[in-house]
Motif scaffolding. Structure first.
Motif, PDB file in Angstrom:
ATOM      1  N   ILE A   1     -23.996  11.574  37.586  1.00 24.64           N
ATOM      2  CA  ILE A   1     -23.069  12.562  37.031  1.00 24.64           C
ATOM      3  C   ILE A   1     -21.773  12.521  37.835  1.00 24.64           C
ATOM      4  O   ILE A   1     -21.798  12.639  39.067  1.00 24.64           O
ATOM      5  N   VAL A   2     -20.648  12.349  37.135  1.00 23.92           N
ATOM      6  CA  VAL A   2     -19.335  12.350  37.791  1.00 23.92           C
ATOM      7  C   VAL A   2     -18.615  13.627  37.377  1.00 23.92           C
ATOM      8  O   VAL A   2     -18.182  13.765  36.230  1.00 23.92           O
ATOM      9  N   PRO A   3     -18.491  14.607  38.278  1.00 24.80           N
ATOM     10  CA  PRO A   3     -17.818  15.867  37.942  1.00 24.80           C
ATOM     11  C   PRO A   3     -16.324  15.675  37.712  1.00 24.80           C
ATOM     12  O   PRO A   3     -15.791  14.567  37.805  1.00 24.80           O
ATOM     13  N   ALA A   4     -15.650  16.777  37.444  1.00 28.15           N
ATOM     14  CA  ALA A   4     -14.235  16.732  37.079  1.00 28.15           C
ATOM     15  C   ALA A   4     -13.366  16.298  38.261  1.00 28.15           C
ATOM     16  O   ALA A   4     -13.597  16.684  39.413  1.00 28.15           O
ATOM     17  N   TRP A   5     -12.354  15.507  37.942  1.00 26.28           N
ATOM     18  CA  TRP A   5     -11.378  15.006  38.903  1.00 26.28           C
ATOM     19  C   TRP A   5     -10.141  15.883  38.805  1.00 26.28           C
ATOM     20  O   TRP A   5      -9.568  16.053  37.736  1.00 26.28           O
TER      21      TRP A   5
ATOM     22  N   GLY B   1     -21.788  10.978  48.426  1.00 24.03           N
ATOM     23  CA  GLY B   1     -20.370  10.828  48.724  1.00 24.03           C
ATOM     24  C   GLY B   1     -20.186  10.003  49.981  1.00 24.03           C
ATOM     25  O   GLY B   1     -21.118   9.853  50.784  1.00 24.03           O
ATOM     26  N   SER B   2     -18.999   9.484  50.184  1.00 21.43           N
ATOM     27  CA  SER B   2     -18.764   8.613  51.328  1.00 21.43           C
ATOM     28  C   SER B   2     -18.669   9.388  52.640  1.00 21.43           C
ATOM     29  O   SER B   2     -18.877   8.835  53.720  1.00 21.43           O
ATOM     30  N   ALA B   3     -18.354  10.684  52.547  1.00 18.56           N
ATOM     31  CA  ALA B   3     -18.235  11.535  53.739  1.00 18.56           C
ATOM     32  C   ALA B   3     -18.176  12.983  53.272  1.00 18.56           C
ATOM     33  O   ALA B   3     -18.236  13.262  52.076  1.00 18.56           O
TER      34      ALA B   3
ATOM     35  N   ARG C   1     -13.985  17.913  50.358  1.00 22.34           N
ATOM     36  CA  ARG C   1     -13.448  19.216  50.003  1.00 22.34           C
ATOM     37  C   ARG C   1     -13.499  19.352  48.498  1.00 22.34           C
ATOM     38  O   ARG C   1     -12.905  18.569  47.768  1.00 22.34           O
ATOM     39  N   VAL C   2     -14.279  20.320  47.996  1.00 19.80           N
ATOM     40  CA  VAL C   2     -14.433  20.557  46.567  1.00 19.80           C
ATOM     41  C   VAL C   2     -13.827  21.922  46.277  1.00 19.80           C
ATOM     42  O   VAL C   2     -14.442  22.954  46.547  1.00 19.80           O
ATOM     43  N   GLY C   3     -12.602  21.933  45.729  1.00 19.25           N
ATOM     44  CA  GLY C   3     -11.908  23.197  45.555  1.00 19.25           C
ATOM     45  C   GLY C   3     -11.689  23.834  46.925  1.00 19.25           C
ATOM     46  O   GLY C   3     -11.147  23.208  47.840  1.00 19.25           O
ATOM     47  N   ARG C   4     -12.172  25.055  47.106  1.00 24.63           N
ATOM     48  CA  ARG C   4     -12.043  25.755  48.385  1.00 24.63           C
ATOM     49  C   ARG C   4     -13.269  25.570  49.269  1.00 24.63           C
ATOM     50  O   ARG C   4     -13.371  26.189  50.334  1.00 24.63           O
TER      51      ARG C   4
ATOM     52  N   ALA D   1     -22.020  12.320  41.964  1.00 29.37           N
ATOM     53  CA  ALA D   1     -21.048  11.542  42.729  1.00 29.37           C
ATOM     54  C   ALA D   1     -19.862  12.426  43.093  1.00 29.37           C
ATOM     55  O   ALA D   1     -19.177  12.936  42.209  1.00 29.37           O
ATOM     56  N   VAL D   2     -19.605  12.604  44.392  1.00 24.29           N
ATOM     57  CA  VAL D   2     -18.551  13.525  44.810  1.00 24.29           C
ATOM     58  C   VAL D   2     -17.554  12.824  45.724  1.00 24.29           C
ATOM     59  O   VAL D   2     -17.872  11.855  46.412  1.00 24.29           O
ATOM     60  N   THR D   3     -16.337  13.345  45.729  1.00 24.11           N
ATOM     61  CA  THR D   3     -15.285  12.879  46.615  1.00 24.11           C
ATOM     62  C   THR D   3     -14.249  13.984  46.729  1.00 24.11           C
ATOM     63  O   THR D   3     -14.289  14.958  45.958  1.00 24.11           O
ATOM     64  N   ASP D   4     -13.346  13.876  47.682  1.00 26.33           N
ATOM     65  CA  ASP D   4     -12.260  14.850  47.767  1.00 26.33           C
ATOM     66  C   ASP D   4     -11.510  14.890  46.441  1.00 26.33           C
ATOM     67  O   ASP D   4     -11.249  13.857  45.825  1.00 26.33           O
ATOM     68  N   GLY D   5     -11.172  16.096  45.999  1.00 26.36           N
ATOM     69  CA  GLY D   5     -10.424  16.232  44.756  1.00 26.36           C
ATOM     70  C   GLY D   5     -11.278  16.563  43.557  1.00 26.36           C
ATOM     71  O   GLY D   5     -10.769  16.713  42.452  1.00 26.36           O
ATOM     72  N   MET D   6     -12.596  16.685  43.750  1.00 31.18           N
ATOM     73  CA  MET D   6     -13.448  17.123  42.655  1.00 31.18           C
ATOM     74  C   MET D   6     -13.282  18.629  42.439  1.00 31.18           C
ATOM     75  O   MET D   6     -12.872  19.366  43.344  1.00 31.18           O
ATOM     76  N   LEU D   7     -13.608  19.081  41.240  1.00 31.74           N
ATOM     77  CA  LEU D   7     -13.571  20.512  40.922  1.00 31.74           C
ATOM     78  C   LEU D   7     -14.974  21.089  41.052  1.00 31.74           C
ATOM     79  O   LEU D   7     -15.954  20.479  40.602  1.00 31.74           O
ATOM     80  N   HIS D   8     -15.073  22.278  41.633  1.00 30.21           N
ATOM     81  CA  HIS D   8     -16.387  22.809  41.975  1.00 30.21           C
ATOM     82  C   HIS D   8     -17.171  23.318  40.763  1.00 30.21           C
ATOM     83  O   HIS D   8     -18.398  23.304  40.778  1.00 30.21           O
ATOM     84  N   PHE D   9     -16.488  23.768  39.689  1.00 30.63           N
ATOM     85  CA  PHE D   9     -17.221  24.367  38.573  1.00 30.63           C
ATOM     86  C   PHE D   9     -18.166  23.355  37.928  1.00 30.63           C
ATOM     87  O   PHE D   9     -19.356  23.617  37.762  1.00 30.63           O
ATOM     88  N   GLU D  10     -17.629  22.192  37.554  1.00 33.09           N
ATOM     89  CA  GLU D  10     -18.454  21.206  36.870  1.00 33.09           C
ATOM     90  C   GLU D  10     -19.548  20.663  37.785  1.00 33.09           C
ATOM     91  O   GLU D  10     -20.668  20.396  37.339  1.00 33.09           O
ATOM     92  N   LEU D  11     -19.238  20.496  39.073  1.00 31.39           N
ATOM     93  CA  LEU D  11     -20.252  20.061  40.023  1.00 31.39           C
ATOM     94  C   LEU D  11     -21.379  21.086  40.108  1.00 31.39           C
ATOM     95  O   LEU D  11     -22.574  20.737  40.088  1.00 31.39           O
ATOM     96  N   SER D  12     -21.019  22.363  40.165  1.00 37.54           N
ATOM     97  CA  SER D  12     -22.029  23.428  40.249  1.00 37.54           C
ATOM     98  C   SER D  12     -22.871  23.500  38.985  1.00 37.54           C
ATOM     99  O   SER D  12     -24.085  23.742  39.045  1.00 37.54           O
ATOM    100  N   VAL D  13     -22.241  23.298  37.826  1.00 38.78           N
ATOM    101  CA  VAL D  13     -22.967  23.316  36.560  1.00 38.78           C
ATOM    102  C   VAL D  13     -24.063  22.254  36.558  1.00 38.78           C
ATOM    103  O   VAL D  13     -25.221  22.521  36.222  1.00 38.78           O
ATOM    104  N   ALA D  14     -23.700  21.032  36.934  1.00 35.16           N
ATOM    105  CA  ALA D  14     -24.675  19.946  36.936  1.00 35.16           C
ATOM    106  C   ALA D  14     -25.808  20.235  37.917  1.00 35.16           C
ATOM    107  O   ALA D  14     -26.987  20.015  37.604  1.00 35.16           O
TER     108      ALA D  14
END
Length: 318
Positions: free
Chosen positions: A69-73, A42-44, A47-50, A7-20
């Motif tokens: 899986i909900v990555p870091a906010w 995601g709804s659209a 932007r995940v980090g850079r 589950a992704v949205t603006d403001g997520m951190l890329h490290f935890e998303l990439s790990v999963a």
């Protein structure tokens, strides 16, 4: 648990998303049977980090996943988006297992999934989580917490620990170890291990436990005691306990039990060896003792574990 939705949205951190994504998207070489079907929801475009990320599906697809899986906010001072919170809640109500990585716990807490449950997040934000959501029992001292259908992890490396824990639950210890080998990381850190340890991995040659730990693992079929370990390490039992707590976050006896259970899991998954023989090979002594500790630690008897994971184990060399 074959379908995994991130589950992704603006403001997520890329490290935890990439790990999963790294853990669940690609099967290790030699693992038999189907692997996970992973999607990013995601709804659209977000932007995940850079980085800019285009989801595969909308957030409504979370309801169809076995595991969400909900990555870091990134900013815990901001409320997570309502559509994300609603979608995560709906997925859990539909029967999904929901896991948060690091500050993703704030999303689960906003969805009410942590009320009355024990949970964790990155140590730097546990006070904020506890103050904002007083119904949550926040534990700042562990790597991850497994409540069955709801799981939470601490930060960064602990997110990887939780993802490997989920693979271990679904496919067994041998397969999780194969994933860890592919990622070149330690195969298992128990969720109850402290977030803060002075030396998480005693890798230095001059570390007091550098030679002791592999020595003990090679002798799991022996009835090792704390005194045996202390004698081998040439230190007092009390001093040994201090070094163990600093390096592993647990006691020498609990560490030994964890290694014995892990060895039993591997033998159950990869051999047809009888329970009595496995009890001897793991230093448990008797099948009764093995069954008691195994059931208490893993949650099922050894025979049930074997039936569940025997066919899911990787072939030799996997």
């Amino acid at each position: 648990m074959s379908t995994v939705a991130l589950a992704v949205t603006d403001g997520m951190l890329h490290f935890e998303l990439s790990v999963a994504y790294e853990v669940f998207d690609a099967a290790p070489v030699g693992v038999a049977g189907p692997w996970y079907d992973v999607s990013v929801c995601g709804s659209a475009a977000v932007r995940v980090g850079r980085f800019r990320l285009d989801p595969d599906h909308g957030l409504d697809q979370l309801r169809s996943a076995d595991t969400v899986i909900v990555p870091a906010w990134a900013d815990v001072d901001e409320d997570p988006p309502a559509d994300l919170v609603d979608a995560v809640r709906a997925a859990h109500e539909a029967g999904a297992r929901v896991a948060s990585l690091c500050t993703g716990a704030f999303v689960l807490a906003a969805a009410g999934l942590l009320d009355g449950r024990r949970a964790t997040t990155h140590w730097a934000h546990t006070d904020v989580l506890a103050a904002r959501y007083p119904e949550v029992e926040v534990d700042p001292d562990v790597l991850y917490v497994d409540n069955g259908s709801v799981l939470t992890s601490a930060g960064k490396a602990a997110a990887l620990d939780l993802c490997l824990h989920l693979v271990r639950l679904d496919r067994g210890s041998s397969v999780a170890n194969a994933v860890a080998r592919r990622l070149v990381v330690p195969p298992h850190r128990a969720g109850g291990q402290a977030q803060f340890v002075a030396a998480p991995v005693p890798a230095r040659d001059n570390h007091p436990l550098a030679d002791l730990l592999p020595w003990a693992v090679d002798r799991l079929d022996h009835p090792l005691t704390v005194e045996d370990l202390a004698r081998q390490a040439r230190m007092s039992s009390r001093n040994l306990g201090r070094h163990f707590r600093a390096a592993t976050g647990t006691t020498p006896l609990q560490w030994l039990l964890t290694q014995r259970i892990r060895r039993a899991q591997e033998l159950l998954e990869t051999t047809d060896t009888g329970i009595d023989t496995i009890a001897t090979a793991t230093g448990m002594g008797t099948a009764t003792t093995l069954r008691r500790h195994f059931n208490r630690t893993i949650g099922v008897p050894p025979d049930t574990y074997r039936r569940t994971f025997r066919t899911a184990s990787p072939r030799p060399g996997g």
